[in-house]
Enzyme design. Structure first.
Site, PDB file in Angstrom:
ATOM      1  N   LYS A  53      -6.756  15.569  61.142  1.00 56.44           N
ATOM      2  CA  LYS A  53      -6.408  16.446  62.273  1.00 56.44           C
ATOM      3  C   LYS A  53      -7.630  16.699  63.153  1.00 56.44           C
ATOM      4  CE  LYS A  53      -2.651  18.591  59.673  1.00 56.44           C
ATOM      5  NZ  LYS A  53      -2.145  19.769  58.942  1.00 56.44           N
ATOM      6  N   GLN A  97      -4.174  25.211  56.350  1.00 50.49           N
ATOM      7  CA  GLN A  97      -3.614  24.083  55.606  1.00 50.49           C
ATOM      8  C   GLN A  97      -2.965  24.572  54.310  1.00 50.49           C
ATOM      9  OE1 GLN A  97      -3.398  21.043  56.831  1.00 50.49           O
ATOM     10  NE2 GLN A  97      -2.524  20.092  55.034  1.00 50.49           N
ATOM     11  N   ASP A 120       1.465  25.201  64.133  1.00 52.49           N
ATOM     12  CA  ASP A 120       2.259  24.595  63.057  1.00 52.49           C
ATOM     13  C   ASP A 120       3.737  24.987  63.165  1.00 52.49           C
ATOM     14  OD1 ASP A 120       1.030  22.868  61.226  1.00 52.49           O
ATOM     15  OD2 ASP A 120       0.026  24.503  60.158  1.00 52.49           O
TER      16      ASP A 120
END
Ligand code: GUN
Length: 294
Positions: A53, A97, A120
């Site tokens: 990412k 994460q 997200d």
């Protein structure tokens, strides 16, 4: 042979579109998108994903910040890190994460993320907005699938879409997106899961089959209708001594035999997987340009 839905090529295309927009923003003297990623502990897969990412941010010209915390970090400390990023005007998008260590509540941490920075799309605010059809950050995997269907001009209106798996991050949002009054969408949707009876009977009726069950090669040719569009979200490592790495990647779909019946199919690797990073970058661009929450 079916149409091979190429997620690698499509994600590269999206990344170059985003890079072009960043170049414009730079020329206009605007705010360069900035993503912050929080990684707790030393889980190998999570390190790989977060590394990818951050690298993708560099590729498109975004700024990025990686915050690494020890496995033993307390929930309170992590919540404080999230709050500091929430308050930091330099940062547009924030991801924590997953998975997190067991002593930390995923719900509490997710709920701490400011919805305006939740690229997200995991917060209740964004899930609710998506469900209502309001502007929202849609989670990376469902958004990536929608984008593949759109860019491959897959017809969806009036089709029967069967989703296998009801997870909060894939199956459930996919069922909502495919049923909405938009394109892609306007499907008649059946959401199936581990308690579903007569699953092959249902999957055989699917014009579009989206498989996110997390079981290697679960979907076989006898479960698929001739001409169906098949989207495989699964990714599994299996031992393979013929490979230098010692493993290869397979999906939730038995690819060769299902491809022989499908009209279009996503491969593993190179299908849905590469799209997730493109989706995250896209959401971060939306965040920097204040396109979702005005
Ligand atoms: N872990 C696995 N997939 C994801 C994702 O899309 N976002 C975050 N934050 N963690 C993940």
């Amino acid at each position: 042979m079916p149409i091979l839905i190429d997620g690698k090529k499509t994600s590269d295309q999206i990344k170059s579109e985003i890079a072009a927009r960043v170049a414009e923003i730079r020329a206009e003297g605007g705010k360069i998108p900035h993503l912050a990623a929080v990684l707790v502990g030393n889980d190998g897969a999570s390190q790989t994903y977060v590394g990818a990412k951050v690298k993708a941010c560099e590729q498109v010209g975004f700024e990025s910040t990686l915050v690494r915390l020890e496995d033993e970090v307390s929930e309170e400390e992590l919540l404080k890190v999230v709050e500091d990023i929430n308050q930091n005007p330099a940062i547009d998008g924030l991801i924590v994460q997953l998975p997190l260590p067991k002593h930390i509540s995923v719900e509490k941490v997710t709920n701490k993320i400011k919805p305006e920075k939740d690229v997200d799309g995991f917060t209740p605010a964004n899930v609710g907005r998506m469900t209502l059809g309001w502007p929202a950050y849609v989670a990376a995997t469902p958004y990536g699938i929608v984008e593949l269907l759109k860019r491959y001009k897959i017809e969806t209106s009036g089709k029967h879409c069967v989703v296998i798996g009801r997870s909060h991050i894939v199956g459930s949002p996919m069922s909502i997106l495919m049923a909405r009054n938009d394109y892609p969408g306007n499907c008649t949707v059946t959401l199936t899961h581990s308690r579903t009876k007569n699953l092959p009977e249902i999957t055989k009726a699917a014009d579009i089959l989206i498989v996110a069950i997390g079981k290697p090669e679960f979907v076989t040719a006898d479960m698929v209708k001739e001409g169906a569009v098949v989207v495989d979200v699964g990714i599994h490592r299996i031992d393979d001594s013929t490979k230098k790495s010692g493993f290869r990647l397979i999906g939730d779909v038995k690819f060769e035999e299902v491809a022989a019946k499908a009209s279009a199919i996503t491969p593993v690797p190179g299908g849905v997987g590469p799209m997730t990073i493109a989706s995250l970058l896209y959401n971060t661009l939306l965040a920097a340009e204040r396109k979702v929450f005005q």
